[in-house]
Design a protein around this motif. Sequence first.
Motif, PDB file in Angstrom:
ATOM      1  N   UNK A 193       1.752  92.950  59.566  1.00  0.00           N
ATOM      2  CA  UNK A 193       3.028  93.645  59.373  1.00  0.00           C
ATOM      3  C   UNK A 193       4.095  92.733  58.780  1.00  0.00           C
ATOM      4  N   UNK A 194       3.695  91.821  57.897  1.00  0.00           N
ATOM      5  CA  UNK A 194       4.667  90.973  57.209  1.00  0.00           C
ATOM      6  C   UNK A 194       5.626  91.849  56.416  1.00  0.00           C
ATOM      7  N   UNK A 195       6.907  91.487  56.429  1.00  0.00           N
ATOM      8  CA  UNK A 195       7.924  92.242  55.705  1.00  0.00           C
ATOM      9  C   UNK A 195       8.992  91.286  55.174  1.00  0.00           C
ATOM     10  N   UNK A 196       9.721  91.763  54.180  1.00  0.00           N
ATOM     11  CA  UNK A 196      10.841  91.010  53.643  1.00  0.00           C
ATOM     12  C   UNK A 196      11.974  90.998  54.668  1.00  0.00           C
ATOM     13  N   UNK A 197      12.779  89.933  54.630  1.00  0.00           N
ATOM     14  CA  UNK A 197      13.903  89.826  55.559  1.00  0.00           C
ATOM     15  C   UNK A 197      15.030  89.041  54.906  1.00  0.00           C
ATOM     16  N   UNK A 198      16.193  89.141  55.519  1.00  0.00           N
ATOM     17  CA  UNK A 198      17.353  88.399  55.024  1.00  0.00           C
ATOM     18  C   UNK A 198      17.403  87.005  55.629  1.00  0.00           C
TER      19      UNK A 198
END
Length: 239
Positions: A193-198
């Motif tokens: 569940x890797x996702x982009x983040x700030x």
Amino acid sequence: MECCVNFLICTIVRNRAQRLPMWESQLSELTKMRPDDSFELSVYENDSDDDSVATLMALGYEGFDAVRIKTEKLNTPYFGSVQDSERVRLLANARNQCLDYHNLKKFDKIIFVEPDVEYKIPEVLEIIDLDADIASGKTVTFGSDIVYDTWATRLNWLDKEWDNTYTGSGWIKVWSTFNGFCVYNAEPFTLHNARFSGGDCDTVEICKEFQNLGYNKVYFNIDIEILHHTDNTEYQIGI
């Protein structure tokens, strides 16, 4: 590379109506070069005040097995190419919107393509075919051969941006990259569940997450140029 590879191509859009016909034409041409593979397209648009939505809905998308376009009015601020924490938070959310609608388990690779870049099809096929967890070429602007996407491109984990005095060639193992046309191994997205983040640059954060999960084959080709169009650029590098 094995045949019958399943690709998801993702693009986020805001105020890019002028560039969208070129974007769609290149992607359709790319799919034609791989008739045995499967391509789906995921587009997320928000808050455009030009004809981006109408243009997205009118394009043909030849060669794609499925196309999903989501548009929203969120009244978020519009940023240029600046290093701003709110901007990267919004960008991360937009990129994740491209991912979260889909059953990602059916894809082998996920490709993020900016709507205002231009490239040579044989060269981006080299990026697609590389045995890597993350791979890209380098963005340039008209009349320049230095890296445009310096904030996202980092040689080592302590770096804050790319040093354009670097004199290497070909494929280079790096800490992070994006550069407008970036190919990701789908497995970290599906299994972990890797996702982009700030926080830092959103495309650096996803490279960091991949590497923390053990997916550390991150490569950048300094000889494959991805032309980033500015508003007054009409130069074309061909296909």
